[in-house]
Design a protein around this motif. Structure first.
Motif, PDB file in Angstrom:
ATOM      1  N   LEU A  16       0.843  -1.193   0.000  1.00  0.00           N
ATOM      2  CA  LEU A  16       0.000   0.000   0.000  1.00  0.00           C
ATOM      3  C   LEU A  16       0.876   1.240   0.000  1.00  0.00           C
ATOM      4  O   LEU A  16       0.557   2.251  -0.640  1.00  0.00           O
ATOM      5  N   LEU A  17       1.988   1.151   0.726  1.00  0.00           N
ATOM      6  CA  LEU A  17       2.986   2.221   0.711  1.00  0.00           C
ATOM      7  C   LEU A  17       4.352   1.591   0.527  1.00  0.00           C
ATOM      8  O   LEU A  17       4.841   0.904   1.427  1.00  0.00           O
ATOM      9  N   PRO A  18       4.997   1.782  -0.630  1.00  0.00           N
ATOM     10  CA  PRO A  18       6.359   1.268  -0.792  1.00  0.00           C
ATOM     11  C   PRO A  18       7.332   2.012   0.103  1.00  0.00           C
ATOM     12  O   PRO A  18       7.067   3.149   0.523  1.00  0.00           O
ATOM     13  N   ALA A  19       8.442   1.373   0.408  1.00  0.00           N
ATOM     14  CA  ALA A  19       9.405   1.918   1.372  1.00  0.00           C
ATOM     15  C   ALA A  19       9.796   3.359   1.026  1.00  0.00           C
ATOM     16  O   ALA A  19      10.225   3.650  -0.089  1.00  0.00           O
ATOM     17  N   THR A  20       9.638   4.233   2.019  1.00  0.00           N
ATOM     18  CA  THR A  20       9.857   5.670   1.818  1.00  0.00           C
ATOM     19  C   THR A  20      10.618   6.236   3.014  1.00  0.00           C
ATOM     20  O   THR A  20      10.342   5.882   4.155  1.00  0.00           O
ATOM     21  N   GLN A  39      -1.679   5.604  -2.176  1.00  0.00           N
ATOM     22  CA  GLN A  39      -0.346   5.713  -1.593  1.00  0.00           C
ATOM     23  C   GLN A  39      -0.183   7.026  -0.829  1.00  0.00           C
ATOM     24  O   GLN A  39       0.393   7.057   0.269  1.00  0.00           O
ATOM     25  N   ARG A  40      -0.701   8.104  -1.401  1.00  0.00           N
ATOM     26  CA  ARG A  40      -0.569   9.412  -0.729  1.00  0.00           C
ATOM     27  C   ARG A  40      -1.312   9.418   0.606  1.00  0.00           C
ATOM     28  O   ARG A  40      -0.797   9.904   1.615  1.00  0.00           O
ATOM     29  N   THR A  41      -2.522   8.871   0.609  1.00  0.00           N
ATOM     30  CA  THR A  41      -3.294   8.848   1.846  1.00  0.00           C
ATOM     31  C   THR A  41      -2.663   7.909   2.873  1.00  0.00           C
ATOM     32  O   THR A  41      -2.624   8.216   4.072  1.00  0.00           O
ATOM     33  N   ALA A 200      12.101  18.171  -0.821  1.00  0.00           N
ATOM     34  CA  ALA A 200      11.157  17.312  -1.534  1.00  0.00           C
ATOM     35  C   ALA A 200      11.563  15.855  -1.394  1.00  0.00           C
ATOM     36  O   ALA A 200      12.735  15.542  -1.142  1.00  0.00           O
ATOM     37  N   ALA A 201      10.605  14.980  -1.532  1.00  0.00           N
ATOM     38  CA  ALA A 201      10.841  13.537  -1.516  1.00  0.00           C
ATOM     39  C   ALA A 201       9.820  12.888  -2.440  1.00  0.00           C
ATOM     40  O   ALA A 201       8.869  13.529  -2.885  1.00  0.00           O
ATOM     41  N   VAL A 202      10.034  11.608  -2.701  1.00  0.00           N
ATOM     42  CA  VAL A 202       9.146  10.855  -3.587  1.00  0.00           C
ATOM     43  C   VAL A 202       8.750   9.567  -2.876  1.00  0.00           C
ATOM     44  O   VAL A 202       9.602   8.895  -2.269  1.00  0.00           O
ATOM     45  N   ILE A 203       7.489   9.221  -2.934  1.00  0.00           N
ATOM     46  CA  ILE A 203       7.031   7.962  -2.352  1.00  0.00           C
ATOM     47  C   ILE A 203       7.738   6.797  -3.043  1.00  0.00           C
ATOM     48  O   ILE A 203       7.823   6.743  -4.265  1.00  0.00           O
ATOM     49  N   GLY A 204       8.255   5.878  -2.234  1.00  0.00           N
ATOM     50  CA  GLY A 204       8.966   4.723  -2.787  1.00  0.00           C
ATOM     51  C   GLY A 204      10.440   4.970  -3.017  1.00  0.00           C
ATOM     52  O   GLY A 204      11.109   4.156  -3.666  1.00  0.00           O
TER      53      GLY A 204
END
Length: 257
Positions: A16-20, A39-41, A200-204
């Motif tokens: 549901l959320l990849p490693a971040t 993913q954002r939620t 800034a960052a990126v999910i995953g």
């Protein structure tokens, strides 16, 4: 400071959320980009201490207790979670949200004086769906900060209400840099604004991919097999000389003479 290392949430099939991984200090606005709303939620819920991660470490001021993170944070306008219902009026929303403030602060937080002090009297009678994107965000963040214990704002997808970053970015920058009450602010967005040069960052961004196998060396070319044909036997061996053999009848005739 909010610090996140290898935060991951399991899903039914895929994560549901990849490693971040990320971090944000007080007085700072961090934008985190992610393509999918789910993913954002999920990230917003995890960062605010409202969803337990499957793996990783989440800490606020070096404390990893989920309860402390939840008490210090406010989740703002998360779709399907705590976004205001469209049929509510601004006045009703304020009354409802102020009732959730801890009891020791609740006495002075009545909707009518609160709307006046925070300059929302002009929209008090409007429905939530009538609010422009910028005014909506101003109202929801002000309600989140009505609790004096809030030091961390997690805003879920503010860009879904408008394609113009100007409707949400200046407000979040102002909240983060307020010298009177410096906040750590995280906005989880679909894409970073083109002119954004801040944190800034990126999910995953911490997904570990297995190493690619090294290419095997090409096999050396093989020489075609040489077929050696057996040498032909001598003609004498292959076929006896019949001329040297006398027929048996001719021998008998010579004996008779």
């Amino acid at each position: 400071m909010l610090s996140v290392q290898q935060l991951q949430i399991n899903g039914r099939r895929d994560d549901l959320l990849p490693a971040t991984s990320l971090q944000v200090h007080r007085g700072e606005l961090l934008l985190v980009a992610g393509e999918g709303q789910d993913q954002r939620t999920a990230l917003a819920l995890a960062l605010s201490g409202r969803m337990k991660p499957g793996n990783g470490v989440l800490s606020w001021d070096n404390v990893t207790k989920t309860k402390k993170i939840r008490l210090a944070s406010a989740l703002v306008d998360s779709p399907g979670v705590n976004e205001p219902e469209q049929h509510l009026s601004v006045r009703d929303l304020v009354t409802e949200d102020l009732s959730l403030i801890p009891r020791r602060y609740r006495g002075a937080l009545l909707s009518k004086p609160w709307l006046k002090v925070n300059s929302f009297e002009d929209i008090a009678g409007l429905w939530i769906e009538q609010l422009p994107a910028s005014r909506r965000l101003e109202l929801l963040t002000a309600l989140a900060l009505a609790d004096p214990a809030t030091d961390l704002l997690i805003v879920d997808s503010p860009d879904r209400h408008s394609a113009d970053p100007g409707t949400w970015l200046p407000r979040l920058q102002a909240l983060a840099s307020d010298a009177g009450r410096p906040l750590a602010v995280v906005a989880v967005v679909g894409a970073l604004p083109e002119n954004w040069t801040g944190p800034a960052a990126v999910i995953g961004n911490s997904v570990r991919h297995p190493p690619e196998p090294e290419p095997k060396p090409a096999p050396a070319p093989t020489q075609p097999a040489v077929v050696v044909e057996p040498k032909a036997k001598h003609a004498a061996e292959a076929a006896p000389d019949l001329a040297e053999e006398e027929p048996e009848t001719e021998t008998l005739q010579r004996t008779a003479k």
